[in-house]
Write an enzyme that holds these catalytic residues in place. Structure first.
Site, PDB file in Angstrom:
ATOM      1  N   SER A  14       0.812  -1.226   0.000  1.00 58.74           N
ATOM      2  CA  SER A  14       0.000   0.000   0.000  1.00 58.74           C
ATOM      3  C   SER A  14       0.847   1.278   0.000  1.00 58.74           C
ATOM      4  O   SER A  14       1.791   1.413   0.781  1.00 58.74           O
ATOM      5  CB  SER A  14      -0.928   0.024   1.209  1.00 58.74           C
ATOM      6  OG  SER A  14      -1.604   1.268   1.248  1.00 58.74           O
ATOM      7  N   LYS A  65     -13.258  -4.397   1.169  1.00 56.20           N
ATOM      8  CA  LYS A  65     -14.176  -3.286   0.857  1.00 56.20           C
ATOM      9  C   LYS A  65     -15.649  -3.662   1.063  1.00 56.20           C
ATOM     10  O   LYS A  65     -16.439  -2.853   1.534  1.00 56.20           O
ATOM     11  CB  LYS A  65     -13.949  -2.785  -0.582  1.00 56.20           C
ATOM     12  CG  LYS A  65     -12.616  -2.058  -0.765  1.00 56.20           C
ATOM     13  CD  LYS A  65     -12.479  -1.482  -2.174  1.00 56.20           C
ATOM     14  CE  LYS A  65     -11.094  -0.920  -2.410  1.00 56.20           C
ATOM     15  NZ  LYS A  65     -10.936  -0.295  -3.741  1.00 56.20           N
ATOM     16  N   GLY A 129     -15.697  -5.162 -12.594  1.00 58.77           N
ATOM     17  CA  GLY A 129     -15.535  -5.437 -11.162  1.00 58.77           C
ATOM     18  C   GLY A 129     -15.862  -4.214 -10.307  1.00 58.77           C
ATOM     19  O   GLY A 129     -16.565  -3.301 -10.749  1.00 58.77           O
ATOM     20  N   ASN A 151     -16.123  -7.265 -20.997  1.00 54.68           N
ATOM     21  CA  ASN A 151     -15.675  -8.047 -19.833  1.00 54.68           C
ATOM     22  C   ASN A 151     -15.682  -9.529 -20.135  1.00 54.68           C
ATOM     23  O   ASN A 151     -16.518 -10.026 -20.890  1.00 54.68           O
ATOM     24  CB  ASN A 151     -16.570  -7.774 -18.616  1.00 54.68           C
ATOM     25  CG  ASN A 151     -15.933  -8.273 -17.336  1.00 54.68           C
ATOM     26  OD1 ASN A 151     -14.780  -7.951 -17.049  1.00 54.68           O
ATOM     27  ND2 ASN A 151     -16.652  -9.072 -16.565  1.00 54.68           N
ATOM     28  N   TYR A 218      -1.474   1.223 -11.759  1.00 59.16           N
ATOM     29  CA  TYR A 218      -0.342   2.149 -11.614  1.00 59.16           C
ATOM     30  C   TYR A 218       0.983   1.423 -11.363  1.00 59.16           C
ATOM     31  O   TYR A 218       2.011   2.069 -11.156  1.00 59.16           O
ATOM     32  CB  TYR A 218      -0.623   3.206 -10.534  1.00 59.16           C
ATOM     33  CG  TYR A 218      -0.950   2.642  -9.181  1.00 59.16           C
ATOM     34  CD1 TYR A 218      -2.268   2.374  -8.840  1.00 59.16           C
ATOM     35  CD2 TYR A 218       0.047   2.372  -8.254  1.00 59.16           C
ATOM     36  CE1 TYR A 218      -2.589   1.840  -7.613  1.00 59.16           C
ATOM     37  CE2 TYR A 218      -0.262   1.859  -7.022  1.00 59.16           C
ATOM     38  CZ  TYR A 218      -1.583   1.586  -6.702  1.00 59.16           C
ATOM     39  OH  TYR A 218      -1.897   1.058  -5.479  1.00 59.16           O
TER      40      TYR A 218
HETATM   41  P1  NAP Z   1     -12.265  -6.949  -9.243  1.00 63.29           P
HETATM   42  O1  NAP Z   1     -13.525  -6.453  -8.634  1.00 63.29           O
HETATM   43  O2  NAP Z   1     -11.714  -8.243  -8.818  1.00 63.29           O
HETATM   44  O3  NAP Z   1     -12.458  -6.951 -10.848  1.00 63.29           O
HETATM   45  C1  NAP Z   1     -11.444  -7.439 -11.674  1.00 63.29           C
HETATM   46  C2  NAP Z   1     -11.807  -7.236 -13.140  1.00 63.29           C
HETATM   47  O4  NAP Z   1     -10.697  -7.675 -13.928  1.00 63.29           O
HETATM   48  C3  NAP Z   1     -13.015  -8.025 -13.612  1.00 63.29           C
HETATM   49  O5  NAP Z   1     -13.679  -7.342 -14.641  1.00 63.29           O
HETATM   50  C4  NAP Z   1     -12.349  -9.315 -14.149  1.00 63.29           C
HETATM   51  O6  NAP Z   1     -13.125  -9.977 -15.125  1.00 63.29           O
HETATM   52  C5  NAP Z   1     -11.130  -8.726 -14.805  1.00 63.29           C
HETATM   53  N1  NAP Z   1     -10.052  -9.724 -14.948  1.00 63.29           N
HETATM   54  C6  NAP Z   1      -9.222 -10.189 -13.981  1.00 63.29           C
HETATM   55  N2  NAP Z   1      -8.385 -11.119 -14.486  1.00 63.29           N
HETATM   56  C7  NAP Z   1      -8.701 -11.258 -15.799  1.00 63.29           C
HETATM   57  C8  NAP Z   1      -8.203 -12.059 -16.863  1.00 63.29           C
HETATM   58  N3  NAP Z   1      -7.203 -12.917 -16.663  1.00 63.29           N
HETATM   59  N4  NAP Z   1      -8.763 -11.934 -18.088  1.00 63.29           N
HETATM   60  C9  NAP Z   1      -9.780 -11.054 -18.298  1.00 63.29           C
HETATM   61  N5  NAP Z   1     -10.299 -10.271 -17.331  1.00 63.29           N
HETATM   62  C10 NAP Z   1      -9.768 -10.375 -16.105  1.00 63.29           C
HETATM   63  O7  NAP Z   1     -11.078  -5.892  -8.990  1.00 63.29           O
HETATM   64  P2  NAP Z   1     -11.174  -4.286  -8.827  1.00 63.29           P
HETATM   65  O8  NAP Z   1     -11.246  -3.951  -7.381  1.00 63.29           O
HETATM   66  O9  NAP Z   1     -12.221  -3.774  -9.744  1.00 63.29           O
HETATM   67  O10 NAP Z   1      -9.704  -3.842  -9.301  1.00 63.29           O
HETATM   68  C11 NAP Z   1      -9.311  -3.995 -10.648  1.00 63.29           C
HETATM   69  C12 NAP Z   1      -7.946  -3.326 -10.886  1.00 63.29           C
HETATM   70  O11 NAP Z   1      -8.028  -1.933 -10.611  1.00 63.29           O
HETATM   71  C13 NAP Z   1      -6.825  -3.850  -9.982  1.00 63.29           C
HETATM   72  O12 NAP Z   1      -5.663  -3.960 -10.763  1.00 63.29           O
HETATM   73  C14 NAP Z   1      -6.673  -2.770  -8.931  1.00 63.29           C
HETATM   74  O13 NAP Z   1      -5.371  -2.706  -8.413  1.00 63.29           O
HETATM   75  C15 NAP Z   1      -6.987  -1.522  -9.756  1.00 63.29           C
HETATM   76  N6  NAP Z   1      -7.494  -0.394  -8.930  1.00 63.29           N
HETATM   77  C16 NAP Z   1      -6.815   0.784  -9.019  1.00 63.29           C
HETATM   78  C17 NAP Z   1      -7.264   1.862  -8.266  1.00 63.29           C
HETATM   79  C18 NAP Z   1      -6.527   3.165  -8.341  1.00 63.29           C
HETATM   80  O14 NAP Z   1      -6.709   4.008  -7.444  1.00 63.29           O
HETATM   81  N7  NAP Z   1      -5.725   3.417  -9.357  1.00 63.29           N
HETATM   82  C19 NAP Z   1      -8.403   1.753  -7.447  1.00 63.29           C
HETATM   83  C20 NAP Z   1      -9.083   0.508  -7.412  1.00 63.29           C
HETATM   84  C21 NAP Z   1      -8.609  -0.557  -8.165  1.00 63.29           C
HETATM   85  P3  NAP Z   1     -14.231 -11.087 -14.704  1.00 63.29           P
HETATM   86  O15 NAP Z   1     -15.466 -10.318 -14.317  1.00 63.29           O
HETATM   87  O16 NAP Z   1     -14.408 -11.894 -15.920  1.00 63.29           O
HETATM   88  O17 NAP Z   1     -13.656 -11.855 -13.547  1.00 63.29           O
END
Ligand code: NAP
Length: 279
Positions: A14, A65, A129, A151, A218
């Site tokens: 983090s 969360k 997600g 997706n 990032y």
């Molecule tokens: P999440 O709820 O687990 O959702 C993950 C998403 O990625 C889903 O749409 C999933 O598809 C897809 N995915 C994962 N592995 C995949 C693969 N091998 N092939 C195709 N699709 C895949 O996670 P989240 O909380 O939304 O976070 C997602 C990303 O955003 C993470 O990398 C996280 O670190 C980043 N994030 C960044 C910030 C920021 O402040 N910059 C804030 C929050 C999150 P399915 O629905 O098919 O499983």
């Protein structure tokens, strides 16, 4: 002395302490912000007990969360829409929850591209997600006309349609090129493109000229998707800005000062990400 923290499992990665301790120092506030590694079975109890603890609040990251949403005494409209809380603060003796991911994305976009308006625009989101949902909600609030979703799991697109209505459009492989040609803003919200992981397979050759391409990842600071978009002449936005801007409201709720996302803070966290990448 006031105390705040970020909870997650694992929590080592983090960058929130770097951000909040930078602001605490900048504003001369005598408080601390630390990492707390909380195992999933203890998260609900930690959050519920926050109101009677030494903490004024906390940030919540993966995988807590949704647990935080259930555990707090009160949530606001944004957290209610997402069923997820990333910021907890104590008010009138109660633990209250909100979610700042969506506003963090929009603020980051406005900060980097002040002239880029969202009203009546067409967006495409890759992913469905938690982060996608937060950004979709914020884009709809900002007046975006329609949002196409790509997706892997179709059921999650249908869930988003059920929640947000006809502005959400499912994009399958055959329709992707036409949708890209009409798109003003493309956002990757999946974990595809993270350092050491699989890249996004989407071909963006047909993306509308001048469309803005954003990635909320990032690590790395510039994903392969952004590098490709840049090469094709698109304006791009990395995920670090969202991380910094989503932190603003929590700091204000806990310490009573609205902090600024400065170039200096951006560079500090970017250097930390780069340093970790080299290890
Ligand atoms: P999440 O709820 O687990 O959702 C993950 C998403 O990625 C889903 O749409 C999933 O598809 C897809 N995915 C994962 N592995 C995949 C693969 N091998 N092939 C195709 N699709 C895949 O996670 P989240 O909380 O939304 O976070 C997602 C990303 O955003 C993470 O990398 C996280 O670190 C980043 N994030 C960044 C910030 C920021 O402040 N910059 C804030 C929050 C999150 P399915 O629905 O098919 O499983």
């Amino acid at each position: 002395m006031k105390k705040a923290c970020v909870i997650g499992w694992p929590i080592e990665h983090s960058r929130s302490p770097l951000i909040h301790n930078y602001w605490l120092k900048k504003h001369g506030i005598d408080a601390t912000y630390e990492k707390q590694a909380i195992e999933p079975e203890n998260a609900a109890q930690f959050i519920a007990a926050l109101a009677v603890s030494e903490f004024v609040g906390c940030n919540v990251t993966i995988p807590h969360k949704e647990t935080a949403f259930q555990a707090v005494a009160e949530t606001d409209k944004i957290a209610g829409r997402l069923g997820a809380v990333n910021t907890v603060y104590v008010r009138n003796g109660k633990a209250c929850g909100t979610n700042t991911d969506g506003e963090g994305f929009i603020a980051s976009l406005h900060h980097a591209y002040p002239a880029f308006g969202l009203k009546n625009k067409a967006a495409i989101i890759i992913g469905a997600g938690g982060a996608a949902k937060a950004i979709i909600g914020a884009l709809i609030d900002a007046g975006v006309a329609r949002i196409g979703i790509i997706n892997r799991t179709r059921a999650r697109i249908l869930d988003l349609q059920a929640q947000f209505g006809s502005q959400i459009i499912e994009i399958n492989e055959t329709a992707a090129n036409d949708a890209l040609a009409a798109c003003d803003l493309l956002v990757n919200t999946t974990s595809l493109g993270m350092e050491g992981g699989t890249e996004i397979a989407l071909d963006i050759q047909h993306l509308k000229r001048n469309a803005l391409v954003a990635d909320i990842i990032y690590v790395p600071l510039e994903t392969a998707l952004l590098a490709k978009a840049k090469q094709l002449g698109h304006p791009v936005l990395g995920g670090l800005g969202m991380l910094l801007h989503q932190a603003v409201r929590g700091f204000e709720l806990w310490f009573g000062v609205k902090p600024e996302v400065t170039e200096e803070l951006h560079d500090l966290v970017a250097a930390d990400v780069q340093k970790a990448s080299k290890q």
